[in-house]
Scaffold this active site. Structure first.
Site, PDB file in Angstrom:
ATOM      1  N   THR A 131       0.826  -1.217   0.000  1.00  0.00           N
ATOM      2  CA  THR A 131       0.000   0.000   0.000  1.00  0.00           C
ATOM      3  C   THR A 131       0.857   1.264   0.000  1.00  0.00           C
ATOM      4  O   THR A 131       2.017   1.232   0.440  1.00  0.00           O
ATOM      5  CB  THR A 131      -0.895  -0.001   1.262  1.00  0.00           C
ATOM      6  OG1 THR A 131      -1.553   1.257   1.387  1.00  0.00           O
ATOM      7  CG2 THR A 131      -0.085  -0.224   2.532  1.00  0.00           C
ATOM      8  N   ASP A 132       0.258   2.363  -0.454  1.00  0.00           N
ATOM      9  CA  ASP A 132       0.977   3.650  -0.408  1.00  0.00           C
ATOM     10  C   ASP A 132       1.113   4.171   1.029  1.00  0.00           C
ATOM     11  O   ASP A 132       1.898   5.071   1.303  1.00  0.00           O
ATOM     12  CB  ASP A 132       0.296   4.700  -1.294  1.00  0.00           C
ATOM     13  CG  ASP A 132      -1.142   5.017  -0.901  1.00  0.00           C
ATOM     14  OD1 ASP A 132      -1.655   4.407   0.053  1.00  0.00           O
ATOM     15  OD2 ASP A 132      -1.758   5.871  -1.567  1.00  0.00           O
ATOM     16  N   GLU A 133       0.340   3.587   1.968  1.00  0.00           N
ATOM     17  CA  GLU A 133       0.365   4.106   3.345  1.00  0.00           C
ATOM     18  C   GLU A 133       1.714   3.899   4.020  1.00  0.00           C
ATOM     19  O   GLU A 133       2.003   4.522   5.042  1.00  0.00           O
ATOM     20  CB  GLU A 133      -0.743   3.465   4.178  1.00  0.00           C
ATOM     21  CG  GLU A 133      -2.115   3.745   3.606  1.00  0.00           C
ATOM     22  CD  GLU A 133      -3.243   3.620   4.612  1.00  0.00           C
ATOM     23  OE1 GLU A 133      -2.975   3.525   5.814  1.00  0.00           O
ATOM     24  OE2 GLU A 133      -4.404   3.638   4.169  1.00  0.00           O
ATOM     25  N   TYR A 156      -1.772  -0.278  10.994  1.00  0.00           N
ATOM     26  CA  TYR A 156      -1.929  -0.980   9.706  1.00  0.00           C
ATOM     27  C   TYR A 156      -0.746  -0.682   8.793  1.00  0.00           C
ATOM     28  O   TYR A 156      -0.102  -1.596   8.258  1.00  0.00           O
ATOM     29  CB  TYR A 156      -3.245  -0.552   9.024  1.00  0.00           C
ATOM     30  CG  TYR A 156      -3.286  -0.890   7.540  1.00  0.00           C
ATOM     31  CD1 TYR A 156      -3.378  -2.205   7.112  1.00  0.00           C
ATOM     32  CD2 TYR A 156      -3.226   0.120   6.566  1.00  0.00           C
ATOM     33  CE1 TYR A 156      -3.389  -2.525   5.756  1.00  0.00           C
ATOM     34  CE2 TYR A 156      -3.240  -0.186   5.220  1.00  0.00           C
ATOM     35  CZ  TYR A 156      -3.327  -1.516   4.813  1.00  0.00           C
ATOM     36  OH  TYR A 156      -3.337  -1.820   3.478  1.00  0.00           O
ATOM     37  N   LYS A 160       2.187  -3.219   7.310  1.00  0.00           N
ATOM     38  CA  LYS A 160       2.457  -3.427   5.868  1.00  0.00           C
ATOM     39  C   LYS A 160       3.916  -3.063   5.559  1.00  0.00           C
ATOM     40  O   LYS A 160       4.581  -3.751   4.784  1.00  0.00           O
ATOM     41  CB  LYS A 160       1.503  -2.585   5.004  1.00  0.00           C
ATOM     42  CG  LYS A 160       0.045  -3.006   5.043  1.00  0.00           C
ATOM     43  CD  LYS A 160      -0.227  -4.399   4.512  1.00  0.00           C
ATOM     44  CE  LYS A 160      -0.027  -4.522   3.013  1.00  0.00           C
ATOM     45  NZ  LYS A 160      -0.437  -5.871   2.522  1.00  0.00           N
TER      46      LYS A 160
HETATM   47  P1  NAD Z   1      -9.872  -7.154   2.282  1.00  0.00           P
HETATM   48  O1  NAD Z   1      -9.873  -6.872   3.750  1.00  0.00           O
HETATM   49  O2  NAD Z   1     -11.073  -6.851   1.483  1.00  0.00           O
HETATM   50  O3  NAD Z   1      -9.532  -8.698   2.039  1.00  0.00           O
HETATM   51  C1  NAD Z   1      -8.535  -9.360   2.740  1.00  0.00           C
HETATM   52  C2  NAD Z   1      -8.692 -10.857   2.482  1.00  0.00           C
HETATM   53  O4  NAD Z   1      -7.653 -11.540   3.191  1.00  0.00           O
HETATM   54  C3  NAD Z   1     -10.024 -11.439   2.981  1.00  0.00           C
HETATM   55  O5  NAD Z   1     -10.570 -12.313   2.022  1.00  0.00           O
HETATM   56  C4  NAD Z   1      -9.646 -12.184   4.240  1.00  0.00           C
HETATM   57  O6  NAD Z   1     -10.473 -13.304   4.515  1.00  0.00           O
HETATM   58  C5  NAD Z   1      -8.210 -12.621   3.909  1.00  0.00           C
HETATM   59  N1  NAD Z   1      -7.416 -12.831   5.123  1.00  0.00           N
HETATM   60  C6  NAD Z   1      -7.279 -11.978   6.170  1.00  0.00           C
HETATM   61  N2  NAD Z   1      -6.505 -12.523   7.119  1.00  0.00           N
HETATM   62  C7  NAD Z   1      -6.126 -13.740   6.654  1.00  0.00           C
HETATM   63  C8  NAD Z   1      -5.318 -14.774   7.156  1.00  0.00           C
HETATM   64  N3  NAD Z   1      -4.753 -14.686   8.381  1.00  0.00           N
HETATM   65  N4  NAD Z   1      -5.106 -15.872   6.406  1.00  0.00           N
HETATM   66  C9  NAD Z   1      -5.680 -15.986   5.179  1.00  0.00           C
HETATM   67  N5  NAD Z   1      -6.482 -15.051   4.655  1.00  0.00           N
HETATM   68  C10 NAD Z   1      -6.709 -13.936   5.379  1.00  0.00           C
HETATM   69  O7  NAD Z   1      -8.587  -6.415   1.729  1.00  0.00           O
HETATM   70  P2  NAD Z   1      -8.364  -5.649   0.340  1.00  0.00           P
HETATM   71  O8  NAD Z   1      -8.844  -4.262   0.480  1.00  0.00           O
HETATM   72  O9  NAD Z   1      -8.859  -6.491  -0.759  1.00  0.00           O
HETATM   73  O10 NAD Z   1      -6.764  -5.594   0.323  1.00  0.00           O
HETATM   74  C11 NAD Z   1      -6.024  -6.678  -0.241  1.00  0.00           C
HETATM   75  C12 NAD Z   1      -4.538  -6.350  -0.144  1.00  0.00           C
HETATM   76  O11 NAD Z   1      -4.266  -5.159  -0.859  1.00  0.00           O
HETATM   77  C13 NAD Z   1      -4.045  -6.107   1.278  1.00  0.00           C
HETATM   78  O12 NAD Z   1      -2.756  -6.648   1.389  1.00  0.00           O
HETATM   79  C14 NAD Z   1      -4.006  -4.598   1.407  1.00  0.00           C
HETATM   80  O13 NAD Z   1      -3.032  -4.199   2.329  1.00  0.00           O
HETATM   81  C15 NAD Z   1      -3.631  -4.205  -0.008  1.00  0.00           C
HETATM   82  N6  NAD Z   1      -4.091  -2.878  -0.456  1.00  0.00           N
HETATM   83  C16 NAD Z   1      -5.396  -2.517  -0.316  1.00  0.00           C
HETATM   84  C17 NAD Z   1      -5.821  -1.274  -0.798  1.00  0.00           C
HETATM   85  C18 NAD Z   1      -7.266  -0.826  -0.693  1.00  0.00           C
HETATM   86  O14 NAD Z   1      -7.540   0.323  -1.012  1.00  0.00           O
HETATM   87  N7  NAD Z   1      -8.189  -1.671  -0.289  1.00  0.00           N
HETATM   88  C19 NAD Z   1      -4.893  -0.415  -1.409  1.00  0.00           C
HETATM   89  C20 NAD Z   1      -3.556  -0.828  -1.511  1.00  0.00           C
HETATM   90  C21 NAD Z   1      -3.172  -2.073  -1.044  1.00  0.00           C
HETATM   91  O1  DAU Z   2      -4.113   4.103   0.577  1.00  0.00           O
HETATM   92  C1  DAU Z   2      -4.347   2.729   0.488  1.00  0.00           C
HETATM   93  C2  DAU Z   2      -5.183   2.285   1.661  1.00  0.00           C
HETATM   94  O2  DAU Z   2      -6.481   2.808   1.461  1.00  0.00           O
HETATM   95  C3  DAU Z   2      -5.231   0.779   1.823  1.00  0.00           C
HETATM   96  O3  DAU Z   2      -3.949   0.288   2.086  1.00  0.00           O
HETATM   97  C4  DAU Z   2      -6.184   0.382   2.958  1.00  0.00           C
HETATM   98  O4  DAU Z   2      -6.297  -1.029   3.023  1.00  0.00           O
HETATM   99  C5  DAU Z   2      -7.532   0.984   2.661  1.00  0.00           C
HETATM  100  O5  DAU Z   2      -8.410   0.716   3.732  1.00  0.00           O
HETATM  101  C6  DAU Z   2      -7.436   2.494   2.437  1.00  0.00           C
HETATM  102  O6  DAU Z   2      -7.120   3.189   3.675  1.00  0.00           O
HETATM  103  P1  DAU Z   2      -7.854   4.570   4.079  1.00  0.00           P
HETATM  104  O7  DAU Z   2      -7.757   4.729   5.525  1.00  0.00           O
HETATM  105  O8  DAU Z   2      -7.389   5.679   3.210  1.00  0.00           O
HETATM  106  O9  DAU Z   2      -9.366   4.195   3.590  1.00  0.00           O
HETATM  107  P2  DAU Z   2     -10.787   4.416   4.283  1.00  0.00           P
HETATM  108  O10 DAU Z   2     -11.815   4.042   3.268  1.00  0.00           O
HETATM  109  O11 DAU Z   2     -10.876   3.780   5.628  1.00  0.00           O
HETATM  110  O12 DAU Z   2     -10.840   5.990   4.490  1.00  0.00           O
HETATM  111  C7  DAU Z   2     -10.700   6.880   3.401  1.00  0.00           C
HETATM  112  C8  DAU Z   2     -10.755   8.291   3.960  1.00  0.00           C
HETATM  113  O13 DAU Z   2     -12.084   8.548   4.446  1.00  0.00           O
HETATM  114  C9  DAU Z   2      -9.826   8.530   5.140  1.00  0.00           C
HETATM  115  O14 DAU Z   2      -9.319   9.859   5.085  1.00  0.00           O
HETATM  116  C10 DAU Z   2     -10.730   8.372   6.354  1.00  0.00           C
HETATM  117  C11 DAU Z   2     -12.065   8.898   5.834  1.00  0.00           C
HETATM  118  N1  DAU Z   2     -13.269   8.269   6.476  1.00  0.00           N
HETATM  119  C12 DAU Z   2     -13.356   6.913   6.464  1.00  0.00           C
HETATM  120  C13 DAU Z   2     -14.440   6.283   7.058  1.00  0.00           C
HETATM  121  C14 DAU Z   2     -14.530   4.775   7.087  1.00  0.00           C
HETATM  122  C15 DAU Z   2     -14.276   9.075   7.020  1.00  0.00           C
HETATM  123  O15 DAU Z   2     -14.190  10.310   6.981  1.00  0.00           O
HETATM  124  N2  DAU Z   2     -15.342   8.442   7.587  1.00  0.00           N
HETATM  125  C16 DAU Z   2     -15.467   7.087   7.647  1.00  0.00           C
HETATM  126  O16 DAU Z   2     -16.476   6.576   8.215  1.00  0.00           O
END
Ligand code: NAD
Ligand code: DAU
Length: 348
Positions: A131-133, A156, A160
């Site tokens: 992730t970019d975080e 988190y 990562k």
């Molecule tokens: P998600 O939470 O939707 O899905 C995570 C999946 O991993 C689920 O299916 C869960 O059952 C599985 N999982 C969790 N713990 C596990 C374990 N101990 N063993 C096996 N499986 C397990 O997550 P996502 O948003 O699809 O993110 C997927 C990946 O991409 C993550 O590594 C996350 O850090 C990365 N990522 C997410 C975002 C985003 O915006 N969502 C952005 C950049 C990177």
């Molecule tokens: O940047 C990549 C990341 O983006 C991924 O690695 C993470 O897995 C993914 O969850 C996401 O993280 P964020 O914290 O940016 O996403 P989230 O959707 O939780 O929040 C987006 C923005 O909205 C953040 O500034 C917090 C704000 N927010 C979020 C929620 C859930 C609110 O203001 N209210 C809310 O209820």
């Protein structure tokens, strides 16, 4: 013929990656390894369950003995690792769960991979999705590049970052071939409604308040999930071993700008009076340690592998809303039971 294990394939991004690989590469055997936590849902990939080249394995990456046996038996050629605890707010209330899955789970996977091939990694690949975080928070200007120093700010992000470091350390120490990609915020179908966009779509639909953290001026760079899956496909096949690729949408929005666009599109799609959804906006207590701005420079991926996002944000958001409105059963199933408890704890 390639035998690939994709972890986290029942989650949001993982399900799109599994679908792409299963349908695009009928000659590959795709194994989806997922523990089915609250975020994992086999309904996300019900359309490909019967494909001849697809196998689901329920298993936890925290369980090394299980992984060791599985990897020994299956002799996978490659791992595409997405399984993780992924929600920042949950990492604030329960950081250890993030250390266990994201850090130890990643090490377990690499150990099982090493063990199965006895450190002979010829034609093998470990692809770690990050992730970019990990880069921390930006001021008003600037972009994260692949060389930006790591500065994670939430449990988190720190988990990562630690897993990224472990992958690079295994590359250096054991010569394990790897690639890492660091992506910005994804949105699209099948995202669990704890994240901003699906949570707010669900709340608008149900006329519930929209909890905006702090002043709402936090900025994120949004990417349509299918474009992320396509980038992963490209990097998996054409990325250079040992390299990092940033993936982003060149698409920055403050949360409030995004929410107003979402409200306007929802008003139109639900046939509601203009401006009615934005009346649901409620400013609530800020997230602890909230990162102010993320923005990705994805020019390396564009320059070296020719990738670019395929949609405008307005188009992607509109498709996303349509998916949630058309998939009421999916939404009702994932928001029943434990979700109600989570919601009460987070937002009451
Ligand atoms: P998600 O939470 O939707 O899905 C995570 C999946 O991993 C689920 O299916 C869960 O059952 C599985 N999982 C969790 N713990 C596990 C374990 N101990 N063993 C096996 N499986 C397990 O997550 P996502 O948003 O699809 O993110 C997927 C990946 O991409 C993550 O590594 C996350 O850090 C990365 N990522 C997410 C975002 C985003 O915006 N969502 C952005 C950049 C990177
Ligand atoms: O940047 C990549 C990341 O983006 C991924 O690695 C993470 O897995 C993914 O969850 C996401 O993280 P964020 O914290 O940016 O996403 P989230 O959707 O939780 O929040 C987006 C923005 O909205 C953040 O500034 C917090 C704000 N927010 C979020 C929620 C859930 C609110 O203001 N209210 C809310 O209820």
């Amino acid at each position: 013929m390639k035998k690939i294990v994709i972890t986290g394939g029942a989650g949001f991004i993982g399900s799109h990656v599994v679908r792409l690989f299963v349908t695009k590469y009928p000659d590959y055997q795709i194994y989806n390894l997922d523990a089915l936590t609250y975020a994992g849902n086999l309904e996300n990939i019900s359309d490909i369950t019967d494909a001849a080249n697809y196998t689901f394995i329920k298993g936890d990456i925290k369980d090394y003995q299980f992984l060791k046996t599985l990897f020994q038996e299956q002799q996978f050629d490659a791992v595409i690792h997405l399984a993780a605890e992924s929600h920042v707010d949950r990492s604030i209330t329960d950081p250890n769960a993030f250390i266990e899955t994201n850090v130890l789970g990643t090490a377990n996977l690499m150990n099982a991979f090493r063990n199965a091939c006895s450190d002979n990694f010829e034609n093998k690949l470990f692809y770690h999705i990050s992730t970019d975080e990990v880069y921390g928070s930006l001021g008003k200007t600037g972009l994260f590049t692949e060389t930006t120093p790591y500065d994670p700010q939430s449990p988190y992000a720190a988990s990562k970052a630690a897993s990224d470091h472990m992958v690079r350390a295994y590359g250096n120490t054991y010569k394990m071939p790897f690639v890492i990609s660091n992506c910005s915020n994804n949105y699209g179908a099948n995202q669990f409604p704890e994240k901003l966009i699906p949570l707010f779509i669900n709340n608008i639909k149900n006329n519930k308040s929209l909890p905006v953290y702090g002043d709402g001026q936090y900025t994120r760079d949004w990417l349509y999930v299918v474009d992320h899956a396509k980038a992963i496909d490209l990097i998996f096949h054409e990325g250079k071993i040992g390299e990092t690729y940033n993936i982003g949408g060149f698409n920055e929005w403050t949360n409030l700008e995004l929410i107003h666009l979402l409200c306007a599109q929802m008003d139109e799609k639900l046939g509601r009076e203009k401006g009615s959804s934005s009346k649901l906006i409620t400013f609530v207590k800020d997230r602890a340690g909230h990162d102010r701005r993320y923005a990705i420079d994805a020019s390396k991926l564009n320059r070296e592998l020719g990738w670019k996002p395929s949609l405008t944000f307005e188009e992607g958001l509109s498709k996303t809303i349509d998916w949630y409105l058309e998939n009421e059963t999916w939404l009702n199933n994932v928001t029943s039971g434990a979700y109600q408890e989570y919601y009460k704890k987070m937002y009451s």
